[in-house]
Design a protein around this motif. Structure first.
Motif, mmCIF file in Angstrom:
data_model
loop_
_atom_site.group_PDB
_atom_site.id
_atom_site.type_symbol
_atom_site.label_atom_id
_atom_site.label_comp_id
_atom_site.label_asym_id
_atom_site.label_seq_id
_atom_site.Cartn_x
_atom_site.Cartn_y
_atom_site.Cartn_z
ATOM 1 N N PRO A 1 0.834 -1.196 0.000
ATOM 2 C CA PRO A 1 0.000 0.000 0.000
ATOM 3 C C PRO A 1 0.871 1.248 0.000
ATOM 4 O O PRO A 1 1.969 1.234 0.546
ATOM 5 N N VAL A 2 0.395 2.316 -0.631
ATOM 6 C CA VAL A 2 1.147 3.573 -0.605
ATOM 7 C C VAL A 2 1.157 4.081 0.836
ATOM 8 O O VAL A 2 0.110 4.233 1.447
ATOM 9 N N PRO A 3 2.349 4.324 1.427
ATOM 10 C CA PRO A 3 2.413 4.643 2.856
ATOM 11 C C PRO A 3 2.039 6.086 3.170
ATOM 12 O O PRO A 3 2.099 6.961 2.321
ATOM 13 N N LEU A 4 1.687 6.312 4.421
ATOM 14 C CA LEU A 4 1.510 7.661 4.945
ATOM 15 C C LEU A 4 2.766 8.023 5.724
ATOM 16 O O LEU A 4 3.526 7.156 6.125
ATOM 17 N N SER A 5 2.957 9.295 5.973
ATOM 18 C CA SER A 5 4.078 9.676 6.836
ATOM 19 C C SER A 5 3.696 9.339 8.275
ATOM 20 O O SER A 5 2.518 9.198 8.599
ATOM 21 N N ASN A 6 4.693 9.225 9.131
ATOM 22 C CA ASN A 6 4.422 8.863 10.524
ATOM 23 C C ASN A 6 3.513 9.880 11.196
ATOM 24 O O ASN A 6 2.625 9.521 11.965
ATOM 25 N N GLU A 7 3.755 11.163 10.873
ATOM 26 C CA GLU A 7 2.921 12.218 11.466
ATOM 27 C C GLU A 7 1.461 12.016 11.088
ATOM 28 O O GLU A 7 0.571 12.025 11.924
ATOM 29 N N ARG A 8 1.227 11.825 9.749
ATOM 30 C CA ARG A 8 -0.142 11.676 9.273
ATOM 31 C C ARG A 8 -0.771 10.423 9.857
ATOM 32 O O ARG A 8 -1.934 10.399 10.232
ATOM 33 N N LEU A 9 0.042 9.381 9.979
ATOM 34 C CA LEU A 9 -0.464 8.121 10.494
ATOM 35 C C LEU A 9 -0.930 8.288 11.945
ATOM 36 O O LEU A 9 -1.975 7.781 12.349
ATOM 37 N N PHE B 1 -7.943 -6.544 -0.331
ATOM 38 C CA PHE B 1 -7.568 -7.086 -1.634
ATOM 39 C C PHE B 1 -6.812 -8.403 -1.485
ATOM 40 O O PHE B 1 -7.068 -9.379 -2.175
ATOM 41 N N LEU B 2 -5.881 -8.414 -0.537
ATOM 42 C CA LEU B 2 -5.028 -9.579 -0.348
ATOM 43 C C LEU B 2 -5.720 -10.674 0.452
ATOM 44 O O LEU B 2 -5.436 -11.857 0.289
ATOM 45 N N GLY B 3 -6.592 -10.239 1.388
ATOM 46 C CA GLY B 3 -7.198 -11.199 2.300
ATOM 47 C C GLY B 3 -6.355 -11.425 3.550
ATOM 48 O O GLY B 3 -6.694 -12.220 4.400
ATOM 49 N N ARG B 4 -5.218 -10.743 3.636
ATOM 50 C CA ARG B 4 -4.405 -10.803 4.851
ATOM 51 C C ARG B 4 -3.677 -9.470 4.992
ATOM 52 O O ARG B 4 -3.728 -8.633 4.094
ATOM 53 N N LYS B 5 -2.975 -9.305 6.125
ATOM 54 C CA LYS B 5 -2.320 -8.028 6.344
ATOM 55 C C LYS B 5 -1.207 -7.834 5.311
ATOM 56 O O LYS B 5 -0.365 -8.708 5.123
ATOM 57 N N PRO B 6 -1.229 -6.707 4.602
ATOM 58 C CA PRO B 6 -0.192 -6.517 3.587
ATOM 59 C C PRO B 6 1.151 -6.207 4.231
ATOM 60 O O PRO B 6 1.230 -5.778 5.369
ATOM 61 N N PHE B 7 2.156 -6.441 3.443
ATOM 62 C CA PHE B 7 3.514 -6.236 3.874
ATOM 63 C C PHE B 7 3.867 -4.786 3.571
ATOM 64 O O PHE B 7 3.998 -4.410 2.425
ATOM 65 N N SER B 8 3.973 -3.930 4.608
ATOM 66 C CA SER B 8 4.120 -2.508 4.274
ATOM 67 C C SER B 8 5.488 -1.955 4.627
ATOM 68 O O SER B 8 5.708 -0.759 4.534
ATOM 69 N N GLU B 9 6.431 -2.811 5.014
ATOM 70 C CA GLU B 9 7.723 -2.263 5.436
ATOM 71 C C GLU B 9 8.727 -2.083 4.295
ATOM 72 O O GLU B 9 9.898 -1.883 4.534
ATOM 73 N N ALA B 10 8.249 -2.142 3.044
ATOM 74 C CA ALA B 10 9.194 -2.035 1.942
ATOM 75 C C ALA B 10 9.398 -0.595 1.505
ATOM 76 O O ALA B 10 10.394 -0.265 0.888
ATOM 77 N N ILE B 11 8.436 0.256 1.809
ATOM 78 C CA ILE B 11 8.558 1.646 1.388
ATOM 79 C C ILE B 11 8.028 2.581 2.478
ATOM 80 O O ILE B 11 7.046 2.259 3.142
ATOM 81 N N PHE B 12 8.735 3.685 2.689
ATOM 82 C CA PHE B 12 8.358 4.633 3.726
ATOM 83 C C PHE B 12 8.183 6.027 3.162
ATOM 84 O O PHE B 12 8.786 6.378 2.156
ATOM 85 N N ARG B 13 7.355 6.805 3.836
ATOM 86 C CA ARG B 13 7.217 8.206 3.462
ATOM 87 C C ARG B 13 8.115 8.977 4.408
ATOM 88 O O ARG B 13 7.855 9.045 5.606
ATOM 89 N N VAL B 14 9.183 9.532 3.873
ATOM 90 C CA VAL B 14 10.170 10.176 4.746
ATOM 91 C C VAL B 14 9.876 11.649 4.936
ATOM 92 O O VAL B 14 10.456 12.301 5.783
#
Lengths: 237, 379
Positions: A129-137, A152-165
């Motif tokens: 998923p397209v990430p949010l910044s930590n502040e926004r999160l 969409f996936l049916g399970r928790k997506p893997f979101s640690e591949a990209i970060f909003r810096v």
């Protein structure tokens, strides 16, 4: 319909989001009748997601590989898959997800796009998923794209591949050109996307600036191909 | 620059010259006269020996104003049927027929555009590369003209085929296609007296077909069984049966696996069929390649002049993959890069075929701009 499903359906019946009819087991989120009334995106450029006049459809053209706009713009993503136009009731649903914290709706929308784009599940290596910044999160408490991807996936997506810096201004407040400037350098990807085929999931795509920047970050780290899947495609007025 | 009245008149004249496949002679000689009168070199290749047409492919050479690499334009001379006693109706800027025949805008609109281009080049002096016009024969009956085109006569390495519908849509890809024929050999016997001595070929064939899965295979591939035949009398166990079909795919790997699948299935059915008599039934599957897939990438230089033309004319071009074959498949397969441009014709291969003059003019403008852009980009 298995017995378990029957029991589940009895205790937790699902209803059509539009007309409130009881859903049949094979129907997801909306009943078949209402599904046909939703503003599906019939024809768009597969490369950049540009909207195309539907008069081409009558001439038997149902798929566009790329257009002169994107072949000159050189986007970092390779393909765009979009399901709806950004119109009622889709626009209202997406706003409800974002600002009224309707998690169930987000999950259901994810499930709905799965019924149309299930071939992507086996086609890509990674769904992000397209990430949010930590502040926004922190502010919002959740990332709507993660919820969509979850459905969409049916399970928790893997979101640690990209970060909003970078914490950027919301794109909705900006005009076309400012949007491209605003998100510049906002993302950073991890090394393990190297040689992977990545699917980015977001709720709405308008100019494509955000997903393009995210795709750029992924490509910088050596991602092989980046596909983009969005629920709705909007156009700047 | 473009003379619309002249273009329309020429198009009308071309339509009125009947040119079904293999009988393109009259049209080809008419065109050769036009181009020679304009002062360009015309000749025919020797493909007629192989295609069975009255004439070979017509090639026209237009010298360049600059020493840039040459480009070619291609349109096919033949039309599909029915085309006898064509009655052209021209009203409200639309060419159509009375509904008994096809119009023939496929591909005479392409030819008209090239004739107009040649005239524009004769009248206006602007830098342009050498051009080669290729008018192929027998396109509609299996791309024969292009298959037997003498490439020695063509200097251009890349070019544009004028043979699709919408002028704003450029075809940059097409699938590979194979035809296949499944033949089953059984053994004939009297159906009432001694059915035990026969092997029913139709039964074997239907078992095979029942296991095939025609229709859409995946996003890029399709399969069809189109013809089936076999048997002679109701009281004879049929000795032979045949089915013909085709497969197409944009992906060569999928295509290979489809071929393998059909072959394996044939072998499996042959092996598993009981009872066997004298080693029968025999199943044979034969594939014949019709044309080879191609795909041009978005940043390929062949598209550059198209994009420039689009910018100048304010057109956003769309690039698509087509599901059928055309001369462009053959050119790409034979090492000449080609994409397909639209001419404005619509509902082709039907008696409702029509073309708007507006679209024909737009397509001509695009072609002229492409030639200009090609000339200007040469340094």
């Amino acid at each position: 319909m298995s017995l378990l499903n029957k029991v589940l359906d009895f205790f937790f019946p699902e209803f059509c989001e539009v007309c409130n009819h009881h859903l049949k087991p094979q129907e997801v989120f909306v009943c078949r009748r209402c599904l046909n009334t939703l503003p599906f995106l019939k024809l768009y450029c597969q490369r950049c997601g540009s909207l195309v006049s539907e008069s081409l459809l009558e001439k038997g053209i149902d798929r566009i590989e790329y257009c002169s706009y994107c072949s000159q713009k050189n986007f970092y993503f390779d393909r765009v898959f979009a399901l709806f136009q950004y119109k009622e009731p889709i626009s209202e649903w997406l706003l409800r997800v974002k600002f009224a914290q309707d998690f169930r709706l987000a999950f259901a929308l994810g499930k709905l796009i799965r019924t149309f784009f299930s071939f992507l599940l086996s086609d890509v290596d990674m769904i992000i998923p397209v990430p949010l910044s930590n502040e926004r999160l922190r502010e919002r408490g959740f990332n709507q794209s993660t919820l969509l991807a979850w459905g969409f996936l049916g399970r928790k997506p893997f979101s640690e591949a990209i970060f909003r810096v970078k914490c950027t201004k919301p794109q909705t407040e900006l005009t076309g050109k400012e949007r491209w400037e605003n998100v510049k350098g906002a993302f950073l990807a991890k090394d393990w996307v190297k040689d992977k085929k990545v699917l980015l999931i977001d709720d709405v795509m308008t100019t494509g600036a955000t997903v393009n920047e995210a795709a750029k970050a992924l490509k910088m780290k050596g991602a092989k191909e980046v596909y983009v899947l969005v629920v709705a495609r909007n156009q700047l007025m | 620059m473009i003379d619309i009245d002249r273009l329309v008149l020429e198009f009308q004249t071309l339509l009125s010259i009947e040119s079904p496949s293999k009988k393109e002679g009259k049209l080809a000689h008419y065109l050769a006269d036009i181009f020679e009168a304009l002062g360009y070199r015309c000749f025919f290749d020797k493909s007629a020996e192989n295609t069975g047409s009255e004439v070979g492919n017509l090639i026209v050479k237009i010298p360049g104003m600059i020493p840039a690499p040459p480009i070619f334009f291609c349109a096919h001379l033949d039309t599909v049927g029915p085309c006898e006693n064509l009655k052209i109706i021209f009203e409200n800027g639309v060419f159509k027929t009375d509904g008994r025949t096809i119009l023939g805008a496929d591909d005479k609109s392409g030819i008209a555009i090239l004739v107009e281009l040649a005239r524009v080049l004769r009248e206006n002096r602007f830098p342009h590369p050498p051009l080669e016009f290729i008018f192929t024969t027998c396109e509609e009956i299996g791309l024969l003209g292009a298959k037997f085109l003498d490439l020695e006569l063509i200097d251009a390495k890349e070019g544009y085929v004028l043979d699709s519908e919408n002028p704003e849509v450029v075809t940059i890809g097409a699938p590979s296609s194979y035809k296949f024929k499944i033949k089953v050999k059984g053994k004939a016997a009297h159906a009432g007296l001694e059915p035990e001595k026969g092997v029913n070929a139709i039964h074997v064939l239907s078992k095979l077909i029942a296991e095939l899965n025609p229709g859409r295979i995946d996003q890029e591939s399709t399969m069809n069984i189109g013809i089936i035949s076999g048997g002679k009398y109701v009281n004879i166990v049929p000795e032979s049966a045949e089915a013909e079909g085709e497969i197409r795919s944009h992906n060569s790997k999928t295509l290979e696996s489809m071929i393998q699948q059909i072959e394996d299935l044939g072998a499996k059915v042959e092996k598993g069929y009981q009872p066997k008599i004298e080693d029968l039934p025999k199943v044979s599957v034969r594939f014949e390649k019709l044309y080879q897939a191609f795909l041009i990438s978005p940043d390929d230089p062949i598209l550059q002049p198209i994009k420039q033309a689009g910018e100048r004319l304010g057109i956003n071009f769309f690039f698509i993959k087509k599901e059928g074959g055309s001369d462009a498949n053959i050119f790409n397969e034979r090492g000449k890069k080609a994409v397909i441009l639209g001419t404005g014709m619509q509902k082709v291969h039907t008696t409702e075929e029509f073309i708007r003059v507006k679209d024909l003019v737009k397509a001509t403008q695009i072609v002229v701009e492409i030639v200009k852009a090609k000339g200007e980009s040469f340094k």
